[in-house]
Write a protein that holds these residues in place. Structure first.
Motif: not given
Length: 318
Positions: A133-134, A143, A22, A10-12, A14-16, A18-19
């Protein structure tokens, strides 16, 4: 039960995501936009009547537009003209597809560089300035999207308008066995460079208003300049906290998390002559009346939030 592997996945994700969001920062939200109408006296008059602003500088042959009308000259009409297109629409679609289908405006900031006068033709460009970020709020998880609009007359800069929204996935209301045991947190006030001094005073249990250094007029809410004489110089003044109910409404519906209806929201006229909106406590909501004397009381709702409310004087000491 969520395993550590699932949590990491889930964290990965979210990072993807979010990127991806951006990548929209710095891209245009509107290009070479034009105001639907030139700055005109009729719209200025309607604005001033709605705001109760009788300043003579907004009338007559040498009139200027109230600075806070900056965004009004750029807004789309019902036919959608001047609506934002391109990357901004694409960004909102990406958020919609991710389940962030609800939107709420959170705050705006304006900077004024030049007076606007009747006859001025308005042009503007807008850019997606930032995507947060979330964030998890009481409304839901989503967001914050901030756009910056640069307004001009011809090629001359006239002002900047920053507007922030929250695109979010609505939180599911808890019912039955899932009902939350703790009351949701109250919404946080928006603190910016113009009103930070007021909230600093509240934390110290002081009710601060502004006094113009040029004409000595008191004002609230806090503003960067005097609405009477235009001076940007001011000093803080501690109000007595005594006042009366100028007008009020008793809220029954719709329900909001962290609030238990019915409750009274009032426009309080302080003894110093300025007015502010707050809650009236100490009497049943149905007993709040225009002219009811009140005194300020500072209530702490959680570790981060203290707010000024007004206690009915008839209930003082009860």
């Amino acid at each position: 039960m969520v395993t550590s592997g699932e949590a990491a996945g889930e964290e990965e994700g979210d990072d993807a995501f979010g990127a991806l969001l951006k990548q929209y920062e710095g891209r245009p939200a509107a290009v070479a936009g034009r105001g639907r109408d030139p700055v005109n006296q009729a719209m200025i008059r309607h604005w001033c009547e709605a705001m109760g602003d009788t300043h003579p500088g907004y009338r007559g042959p040498d009139a200027v537009a109230p600075p806070t009308m900056l965004q009004a000259w750029t807004m789309a009409g019902l036919d959608g003209r001047n609506s934002r297109t391109g990357p901004y629409v694409d960004l909102l679609a990406v958020l919609d597809d991710a389940g962030c289908t609800s939107v709420v405006a959170t705050d705006c900031e304006q900077e004024y560089l030049r007076p606007l006068r009747p006859g001025d033709e308005i042009g503007f460009d807008a850019v997606i300035e930032s995507v947060s970020a979330r964030k998890t709020t009481r409304l839901g998880t989503g967001y914050f999207v901030t756009t910056r609009m640069d307004v001009r007359v011809g090629t001359e800069p006239a002002g900047t308008h920053r507007f922030r929204i929250l695109k979010y996935r609505p939180a599911q209301a808890a019912t039955g066995s899932e009902e939350q045991s703790e009351r949701p947190l109250r919404p946080r006030p928006v603190v910016n460079r113009d009103n930070a001094g007021f909230w600093e005073g509240v934390r110290g249990h002081r009710l601060l208003v502004q006094r113009c250094a040029a004409c000595a007029a008191l004002r609230f809410p806090w503003l960067p300049g005097c609405g009477g004489c235009g001076s940007p110089e001011w000093t803080p003044v501690e109000a007595s906290g005594a006042g009366t109910v100028y007008s009020y409404v008793v809220m029954h519906h719709p329900p909001f998390p962290a609030f238990e209806p019915p409750y009274a929201v009032a426009l309080i006229e302080l003894a110093e002559g300025v007015r502010m909106i707050s809650s009236v406590v100490g009497v049943p909501p149905g007993e709040v009346r225009v002219g009811l004397p009140v005194d300020v009381e500072f209530r702490t709702y959680d570790d981060e939030l203290t707010l000024p409310v007004f206690r009915a004087r008839t209930a003082a000491g009860a």
